[in-house]
Design an enzyme around this catalytic site. Structure first.
Site, PDB file in Angstrom:
ATOM      1  N   HIS A  70      -1.774  -0.175   6.542  1.00 16.95           N
ATOM      2  CA  HIS A  70      -2.352  -1.491   6.883  1.00 16.95           C
ATOM      3  C   HIS A  70      -2.348  -1.736   8.399  1.00 16.95           C
ATOM      4  O   HIS A  70      -2.132  -2.859   8.855  1.00 16.95           O
ATOM      5  CB  HIS A  70      -1.596  -2.630   6.186  1.00 16.95           C
ATOM      6  N   ARG A 107      -3.097 -12.384   6.879  1.00 15.40           N
ATOM      7  CA  ARG A 107      -3.599 -11.181   7.550  1.00 15.40           C
ATOM      8  C   ARG A 107      -4.289 -10.290   6.525  1.00 15.40           C
ATOM      9  O   ARG A 107      -3.705  -9.950   5.495  1.00 15.40           O
ATOM     10  CB  ARG A 107      -2.465 -10.413   8.242  1.00 15.40           C
ATOM     11  N   ASN A 143      -3.101  -7.449  -2.336  1.00 20.00           N
ATOM     12  CA  ASN A 143      -4.281  -6.634  -2.018  1.00 20.00           C
ATOM     13  C   ASN A 143      -5.507  -7.243  -2.674  1.00 20.00           C
ATOM     14  O   ASN A 143      -5.391  -8.179  -3.469  1.00 20.00           O
ATOM     15  CB  ASN A 143      -4.097  -5.213  -2.565  1.00 20.00           C
ATOM     16  N   HIS A 334       7.087  -9.713   4.211  1.00 17.87           N
ATOM     17  CA  HIS A 334       8.160  -9.082   3.434  1.00 17.87           C
ATOM     18  C   HIS A 334       8.118  -9.655   2.018  1.00 17.87           C
ATOM     19  O   HIS A 334       8.239 -10.872   1.839  1.00 17.87           O
ATOM     20  CB  HIS A 334       9.502  -9.400   4.106  1.00 17.87           C
ATOM     21  N   TYR A 357       9.936  -3.435   3.372  1.00 20.30           N
ATOM     22  CA  TYR A 357       9.284  -4.274   4.390  1.00 20.30           C
ATOM     23  C   TYR A 357      10.236  -4.687   5.504  1.00 20.30           C
ATOM     24  O   TYR A 357       9.878  -4.635   6.683  1.00 20.30           O
ATOM     25  CB  TYR A 357       8.604  -5.497   3.733  1.00 20.30           C
ATOM     26  N   ARG A 364       9.301  -1.376  13.773  1.00 17.19           N
ATOM     27  CA  ARG A 364       7.996  -1.748  14.338  1.00 17.19           C
ATOM     28  C   ARG A 364       8.139  -2.839  15.389  1.00 17.19           C
ATOM     29  O   ARG A 364       7.469  -2.818  16.416  1.00 17.19           O
ATOM     30  CB  ARG A 364       7.081  -2.228  13.197  1.00 17.19           C
TER      31      ARG A 364
HETATM   32 FE1  HDD Z   1       2.806  -2.447   1.206  1.00 15.90          FE
HETATM   33  C1  HDD Z   1       2.328  -3.256   4.453  1.00 15.90           C
HETATM   34  C2  HDD Z   1       0.375  -4.709   0.268  1.00 15.90           C
HETATM   35  C3  HDD Z   1       3.010  -1.351  -2.053  1.00 15.90           C
HETATM   36  C4  HDD Z   1       5.468  -0.585   2.017  1.00 15.90           C
HETATM   37  N1  HDD Z   1       1.574  -3.723   2.181  1.00 15.90           N
HETATM   38  C5  HDD Z   1       1.538  -3.924   3.529  1.00 15.90           C
HETATM   39  C6  HDD Z   1       0.566  -4.921   3.847  1.00 15.90           C
HETATM   40  C7  HDD Z   1       0.017  -5.330   2.670  1.00 15.90           C
HETATM   41  C8  HDD Z   1       0.661  -4.571   1.622  1.00 15.90           C
HETATM   42  C9  HDD Z   1      -1.067  -6.359   2.491  1.00 15.90           C
HETATM   43  C10 HDD Z   1       0.197  -5.390   5.248  1.00 15.90           C
HETATM   44  C11 HDD Z   1       0.968  -6.621   5.622  1.00 15.90           C
HETATM   45  C12 HDD Z   1       0.515  -7.122   6.969  1.00 15.90           C
HETATM   46  O1  HDD Z   1      -0.650  -7.559   7.058  1.00 15.90           O
HETATM   47  O2  HDD Z   1       1.304  -7.058   7.912  1.00 15.90           O
HETATM   48  N2  HDD Z   1       1.823  -2.868  -0.520  1.00 15.90           N
HETATM   49  C13 HDD Z   1       0.941  -3.913  -0.712  1.00 15.90           C
HETATM   50  C14 HDD Z   1       0.684  -4.069  -2.130  1.00 15.90           C
HETATM   51  C15 HDD Z   1       1.408  -3.114  -2.773  1.00 15.90           C
HETATM   52  C16 HDD Z   1       2.147  -2.373  -1.764  1.00 15.90           C
HETATM   53  C17 HDD Z   1      -0.225  -5.122  -2.731  1.00 15.90           C
HETATM   54  C18 HDD Z   1       1.524  -2.835  -4.243  1.00 15.90           C
HETATM   55  C19 HDD Z   1       1.454  -3.736  -5.149  1.00 15.90           C
HETATM   56  N3  HDD Z   1       3.976  -1.173   0.182  1.00 15.90           N
HETATM   57  C20 HDD Z   1       3.931  -0.874  -1.162  1.00 15.90           C
HETATM   58  C21 HDD Z   1       5.029  -0.020  -1.517  1.00 15.90           C
HETATM   59  C22 HDD Z   1       5.758   0.181  -0.360  1.00 15.90           C
HETATM   60  C23 HDD Z   1       5.076  -0.540   0.689  1.00 15.90           C
HETATM   61  C24 HDD Z   1       5.311   0.505  -2.901  1.00 15.90           C
HETATM   62  C25 HDD Z   1       6.998   0.981  -0.140  1.00 15.90           C
HETATM   63  C26 HDD Z   1       7.879   1.291  -1.045  1.00 15.90           C
HETATM   64  N4  HDD Z   1       3.672  -1.929   2.946  1.00 15.90           N
HETATM   65  C27 HDD Z   1       4.806  -1.196   3.043  1.00 15.90           C
HETATM   66  C28 HDD Z   1       5.355  -1.107   4.447  1.00 15.90           C
HETATM   67  C29 HDD Z   1       4.313  -1.971   5.243  1.00 15.90           C
HETATM   68  C30 HDD Z   1       3.343  -2.408   4.169  1.00 15.90           C
HETATM   69  C31 HDD Z   1       5.624   0.256   4.953  1.00 15.90           C
HETATM   70  C32 HDD Z   1       3.677  -1.319   6.463  1.00 15.90           C
HETATM   71  C33 HDD Z   1       3.679  -2.354   7.547  1.00 15.90           C
HETATM   72  C34 HDD Z   1       4.477  -3.441   7.021  1.00 15.90           C
HETATM   73  O3  HDD Z   1       4.923  -3.136   5.771  1.00 15.90           O
HETATM   74  O4  HDD Z   1       4.740  -4.473   7.593  1.00 15.90           O
HETATM   75  O5  HDD Z   1       6.621  -1.651   4.503  1.00 15.90           O
END
Ligand code: HDD
Length: 698
Positions: A70, A107, A143, A334, A357, A364
């Protein structure tokens, strides 16, 4: 200068409202920032130049790590208000009183590509909302698909490694059409449901304003009596859900890589505030096992026909950020940011997210104090015993431990006034095992439901998308294995894909057991409120055009809220048939049909369609037709459309008066556009796309 540029420029004001002179970080005034301090006019730069050193050092440190997924996004502020009290199900303070507006920051994002990648790639879109509630921040990190690719978060690094650019050459950027993703998919059938969504038009939205959002997981509402209710969250956009077509999305990546970002920004600047309705699907706890799938499985959705979506409030985005980095880049979501009345379930994907998160923000955003950044700061008071760390900006006083007597016992435990968060007392009893629940094993029924619920044109787009993606996969074994997986979803789908990618049609597999339909999944059921507000309509003009006609059309469509732009071979003005100058908004070589929702060709004196000799204009109309967009033509402008008939553009034979056929709306009468024509054209634009047209040539 365009309005947007003007506004941006006005946004560049100094931090200090008195707009004093330039200073260093220490507040020392600087009288010269163009030349470094040197020993003589042609001499070496001196170490002593603290302004030079500070300026360069600060510049060298301007970047922070981009989000691992993202990375590319766009954000906006706004508010949420509930329609009525939801006290029966949840005690969340922001869902109680229709008179209370809760501020939000949202966002939107793509997932695969880096921060600088294009907007209109085939991908899931993130839809993350931070509610600044009176009882603390609540983050709904969702999402635009209601299902996810994997069931357990321990697979997230594998999935993300597979979809990200390949490690040896960092290719492809912002795309899933490559070997490693499809290798993973073909070996991991739990991905198939989300993959069906990814191959559908949902993955190429026309606008962030025209996407649904989903919380994906089953969460839990808890009311004041402590009763729990399972809940799935839905955002429904007011203008309906609209998408691009793949060919268009690809061209858009070059023509305007900021297509979705700019659209969000422009709409808000124009006062056309994006709006969504928040809806919930509620499942009483006693019905936990009433479904033929597991509510804890994030690769499944609850069909709306089975549990209706109940509207509970609306969100409006009405303010753009002041500074992209400070707000949109530094916002930290988060899933574990919950407020009293909203709780988790044992969905293993959600449980993993609740770890990931916070962990990711620590690296980050460079340390543990990111919640103090303005965009992350709660409006609820913050009193903790957390101290110090990188970037601490609060000057704490008093004690920093609990219990204490020296600090008067402060901060004390929350009292019994009902504002403290109490975890839902779910009974948990189990052996420690590393095993997927058998109730998570059906990977084919819901992808099949999705396929069966699509309109014929949506199915065709899905087949085309699979053919494109798998056609980019080098390993034939991966192509074959994926098609074999698809055969479990639907035999015709698998065969149609196989035929396009040069692999044998699979032997019919055991069909997916469930052929339930969910019409709510089709874009046909999500066309919106019939309005054409903010739709971009191009009017092609040239010297000799019927100026009165152009003016009448522009006025009428603008009054409906559309953004109408006159395009011509060159900027400036064109001379109308009446000898008057008419303003051109943009020169054709700087734009393209893919940047507009519809095109309209006015006429000139009968018999001389003024644009027919302009290749850019003709390509514009041809592309609009090919992409299913409304094409309007008036007076002799109808001749422009007729001129494209040899290329497959179909037109009803008789067009003496208003004829509307598959979004091609014509009227050969000269002079100002009449009401009947305008109504037919507006209806065609509101419908967005017209899929049953015969295909035109490229
Ligand atoms: Fe995630 C970012 C949505 C599964 C780990 N995720 C992130 C963002 C969104 C989602 C919208 C961007 C937030 C922003 O705008 O800053 N993610 C989802 C949805 C999931 C999902 C709807 C399943 C239902 N995500 C998911 C899993 C993991 C993560 C299973 C880890 C185990 N996601 C992350 C992250 C991020 C992230 C690595 C990357 C940047 C951040 O968090 O801030 O922690």
């Amino acid at each position: 200068m365009t309005d947007r540029k003007q506004q941006q420029r006005e946004g560049f004001r100094a931090d200090d409202p008195t707009a004093g002179p330039l200073t260093t970080d220490q507040g020392v005034e600087v009288d010269h920032t163009d030349d470094s301090l040197a020993a003589g006019e042609r001499g070496p730069t001196l170490m002593e130049d603290f302004h030079f050193r500070e300026k360069l050092t600060r510049f060298d440190h301007e970047r922070i790590p981009e989000r691992v997924v993202h990375a590319r996004g766009a954000g906006a502020y706004g508010y949420f208000e509930p329609y009525e009290s939801c006290a029966e199900f949840t005690r969340a303070a922001f869902l109680q009183d229709p008179a209370v507006r809760t501020p939000v920051f949202v966002r939107f994002s793509t997932v695969q590509g880096p921060k600088g990648s294009a907007d209109t790639v085939r991908d899931v879109r993130g839809f993350a909302t931070k509610f600044y509630t009176s009882e603390g921040n609540y983050d709904l990190v969702g999402n635009n698909f209601p299902v996810f690719f994997i069931q357990d978060g321990i697979k997230f690094p594998d999935f993300v490694h597979a979809v990200k650019p390949e490690p040896h050459n960092d290719i492809p950027t912002g795309a899933s059409a490559h070997d490693t993703l499809w290798d993973f998919v073909s070996l991991q059938p739990e991905t198939l449901h989300a993959i069906m969504w990814l191959m559908s038009d949902r993955a190429i939205p026309r606008s962030y304003r025209m996407m649904q959002g989903f919380g994906v997981h089953t969460f839990r509402f808890v009311n004041a009596e402590g009763r729990g209710t399972f809940v799935k969250f839905h955002w429904k956009p007011k203008p309906g859900v609209h998408s691009l077509v793949w060919d268009e999305a690809q061209e858009c990546q070059g023509r305007d890589p900021d297509f979705n970002r700019g659209d969000l920004w422009d709409a808000i600047e124009a006062g056309e505030y994006p709006e969504w309705e928040l809806g919930v699907q509620l499942v009483p706890e006693e019905d936990e096992f009433a479904f033929d799938f597991d509510l804890l499985d994030a690769t499944k959705l609850i069909p709306e026909e089975q549990v209706p979506v109940r509207p509970i409030g609306r969100m409006v985005l009405d303010r753009n950020p002041e500074n992209f980095f400070a707000e949109t880049e530094q916002v930290a979501f988060h899933t574990a940011n919950v407020v009293p009345g909203i709780d988790f379930t044992n969905d293993p994907l959600l449980q993993a997210r609740n770890f990931s998160y916070l962990d990711t923000q620590l690296i980050r955003l460079g340390g543990p104090n990111f919640a103090q950044l303005p965009v992350n700061r709660p409006v609820a008071p913050v009193r903790t015993n957390q101290r110090d760390g990188y970037g601490q900006s609060r000057i704490h006083s008093g004690t920093n431990y609990f219990p204490n007597s020296l600090g008067g016992g402060c901060p004390a435990h929350a009292g019994a006034d009902g504002h403290a968060y109490t975890h839902y007392a779910e009974r948990v009893d189990g052996a420690k095992i590393r095993r997927r629940s058998p109730s998570f094993q059906d990977h084919y029924s819901q992808p099949a439901m999705f396929w069966h619920s699509m309109a014929p044109w949506e199915r065709q787009h899905i087949v085309d998308a699979f053919r494109f993606e798998l056609g980019k996969v080098d390993a034939m074994s991966v192509r074959t294995r994926t098609v074999e997986q698809l055969a479990h979803v639907n035999g015709e789908l698998a065969a149609a894909v196989a035929r396009g990618i040069g692999v044998p049609e699979p032997t019919p597999a055991e069909a997916a057991p469930n052929k339930v339909l969910s019409p709510a999944l089709s874009l046909e059921s999500l066309r919106g409120d019939g309005s054409i507000r903010t739709r971009r309509i191009a009017v092609l003009v040239a010297d000799g055009v019927d100026g009165e006609q152009v003016t009448s059309v522009k006025e009428a469509l603008t009054a409906e809220g559309a953004i109408v732009e006159a395009l011509a071979a060159r900027d400036g003005t064109v001379t109308g048939a009446d000898g008057e100058p008419y303003q051109v908004d943009r020169a054709l070589p700087t734009v393209a049909s893919v940047l507009y929702d519809a095109v309209l060709v006015p006429g000139g004196p009968v018999g001389t369609p003024p644009t027919v000799s302009d290749q850019d204009a003709m390509r514009f109309v041809r592309d609009a037709y090919r992409h299913g967009k409304p094409v309007g033509a008036l007076g002799s402008g109808v001749g422009v459309v007729t001129a494209l008939e040899p290329e497959g553009v179909r037109l009803s034979a008789q067009f003496q008066e208003v004829v509307a056929d598959q979004g091609v709306v014509t009227d050969t009468s000269p002079g100002p556009a009449n009401g009947e024509f305008l109504r037919a054209f507006v209806t065609a634009v509101a419908a967005h796309r017209h899929w049953d047209r015969p295909p035109a040539h490229h």
